[in-house]
Design an enzyme around this catalytic site. Structure first.
Site, PDB file in Angstrom:
ATOM      1  N   LYS A   1       3.672  40.850 -29.167  1.00  0.00           N
ATOM      2  CA  LYS A   1       4.210  40.645 -29.093  1.00  0.00           C
ATOM      3  C   LYS A   1       2.745  39.935 -28.453  1.00  0.00           C
ATOM      4  CE  LYS A   1       7.489  41.655 -26.396  1.00  0.00           C
ATOM      5  NZ  LYS A   1       7.648  42.802 -26.210  1.00  0.00           N
ATOM      6  N   THR A   2       2.148  40.168 -27.180  1.00  0.00           N
ATOM      7  CA  THR A   2       0.567  39.787 -26.697  1.00  0.00           C
ATOM      8  C   THR A   2      -0.366  40.022 -27.603  1.00  0.00           C
ATOM      9  OG1 THR A   2       0.950  41.208 -24.394  1.00  0.00           O
ATOM     10  CG2 THR A   2      -1.289  39.998 -25.167  1.00  0.00           C
TER      11      THR A   2
ATOM     12  N   ASP B   1       4.399  36.157 -20.319  1.00  0.00           N
ATOM     13  CA  ASP B   1       4.941  36.777 -21.273  1.00  0.00           C
ATOM     14  C   ASP B   1       6.308  36.836 -20.353  1.00  0.00           C
ATOM     15  OD1 ASP B   1       5.885  39.236 -22.034  1.00  0.00           O
ATOM     16  OD2 ASP B   1       3.967  40.615 -21.055  1.00  0.00           O
TER      17      ASP B   1
ATOM     18  N   THR C   1      11.451  40.766 -23.385  1.00  0.00           N
ATOM     19  CA  THR C   1      12.319  41.625 -24.405  1.00  0.00           C
ATOM     20  C   THR C   1      13.449  41.957 -24.213  1.00  0.00           C
ATOM     21  OG1 THR C   1      12.054  42.718 -21.671  1.00  0.00           O
ATOM     22  CG2 THR C   1       9.912  43.269 -23.348  1.00  0.00           C
TER      23      THR C   1
ATOM     24  N   ARG D   1       2.327  51.240 -29.864  1.00  0.00           N
ATOM     25  CA  ARG D   1       1.407  51.231 -28.181  1.00  0.00           C
ATOM     26  C   ARG D   1       1.481  53.098 -27.614  1.00  0.00           C
ATOM     27  NH1 ARG D   1       3.568  47.527 -23.864  1.00  0.00           N
ATOM     28  NH2 ARG D   1       2.222  46.672 -24.338  1.00  0.00           N
TER      29      ARG D   1
END
Length: 356
Positions: free
Chosen positions: A76-77, A121, A170, A229
């Site tokens: 997302k980032t 965020d 999220t 990640r």
């Protein structure tokens, strides 16, 4: 592709945890793709977002507001930074928990440049007054700043330059409908397939100047819980092992040996995950058992078991949440190499109430 270096099982510090710490954030900055062509996975999201951005550029306008939802570590980032890069605009990054007052948001909005991308965020954790101010800012590019208190308070309208808000969450279900409806484009980020993670790992290995064989990448990908990640974090730990214990080349055997040292098994379960399953199977015969009791059995806080371990176990089909408590599935018995009690296998997995 948003991508701890310990085997500690506390939230945020697990090797297979989805939360990025300081080191992860630094490495992610170097590994992040810079445009949509470099971005791996999320094919539908990429295609749709590419159309949105191309159309905005053709009109000479700012892009519509974008809402990205999905688990941590899926990109997302990274996508927010790509949106800014594709639009040739600067980006401002903040988070919902950092905005506790409407004044905090007003200060950020009033300093934006025309066309700037504001990445917010965990947008669902923003305070309600700031959230209500955001409605008007997104729709009319205007906010009302309250000056004074009580009966003498005055609302001064403040015009804002057109900007693009990229919200990430999220937990999309916690967003109120009035806020969700103001986003012109919404996308849900899915977990990655192993083949996609292999591509992520090969790309990262190339950037990190690490030699890796295809089977080595596949071994890491299979234990990465569908999250880039985690894949990149495991790659770095396997790289360390290969440099110390071998000649630096990551093969399938080296990757498997390294991840065994870090207690990450072939399905991506770590010590905490297996402790939960072992307690459920060995101490409680597969359940049902209450969450608090299960947490005490593994020596963890209730919230740690519920929020850190259970989501992945449920997604993998190893554990089920029922009104009566947590229950192990046949796959959990098979994964740990244990034989379920006869009562667990009678009646297609239902307990035999009559002992027959």
């Amino acid at each position: 592709m948003n991508w701890d270096d310990t085997t500690d099982t506390s939230a945020g510090e697990r090797l297979v945890g989805s939360v990025a710490d300081g080191e992860d954030q630094a490495v992610e900055a170097a590994l992040r793709p810079k445009d949509l062509d470099e971005f791996i996975g999320q094919e539908k999201v990429r295609e749709q977002l590419d159309l949105v951005l191309r159309a905005a550029r053709a009109r000479g306008a700012t892009a519509d507001h974008v809402l990205l939802s999905g688990a941590p570590g899926l990109g997302k980032t990274t996508l927010s930074m790509i949106i800014a890069a594709e639009m040739g605009a600067p980006i401002r990054i903040t988070s919902g928990p950092a905005i506790q007052h409407a004044g905090d948001l007003a200060a950020i909005l009033s300093s934006l440049q025309e066309g700037e991308v504001l990445f917010l965020d965990e947008i669902h954790r923003m305070s309600r007054p700031a959230e209500e101010m955001l409605y008007m800012a997104m729709e009319d590019f205007r906010v009302d700043v309250i000056v004074g208190k009580g009966p003498g308070a005055t609302a001064i309208p403040l015009e804002l330059p057109p900007f693009t808000l990229v919200g990430a969450t999220t937990r999309a279900g916690l967003l109120p409908p009035p806020l969700r409806d103001r986003f012109g484009f919404t996308a849900h980020m899915e977990f990655y397939e192993p083949a996609e993670l292999e591509r992520v790992i090969h790309r990262s290995a190339n950037l990190l100047e690490v030699e890796i064989e295809p089977h080595g990448a596949a071994e890491i990908a299979g234990r990465s819980r569908g999250t880039p990640r985690i894949a990149n974090r495991l790659l770095r730990r396997v790289r360390d092992y290969a440099q110390v214990k071998a000649d630096g080349l990551i093969t399938q055997d080296i990757a498997a040996a390294a991840l065994a040292v870090y207690e990450v098994d072939e399905r991506g379960l770590d010590r905490l995950d297996r402790a939960v399953l072992e307690a459920l199977l060995k101490l409680f015969s597969g359940g049902p058992v209450g969450l608090s009791t299960l947490a005490v059995a593994v020596g963890e806080e209730r919230e740690t078991v519920e929020e850190v371990a259970e989501p992945f176990l449920v997604r993998e089909g190893l554990l089920a949440r029922t009104p009566r408590g947590r229950v192990a599935t046949p796959a959990a018995w098979a994964h740990l190499g244990l034989t379920p009690p006869r009562s667990q296998t009678a009646g297609n997995g239902q307990q035999d109430l009559f002992g027959a």
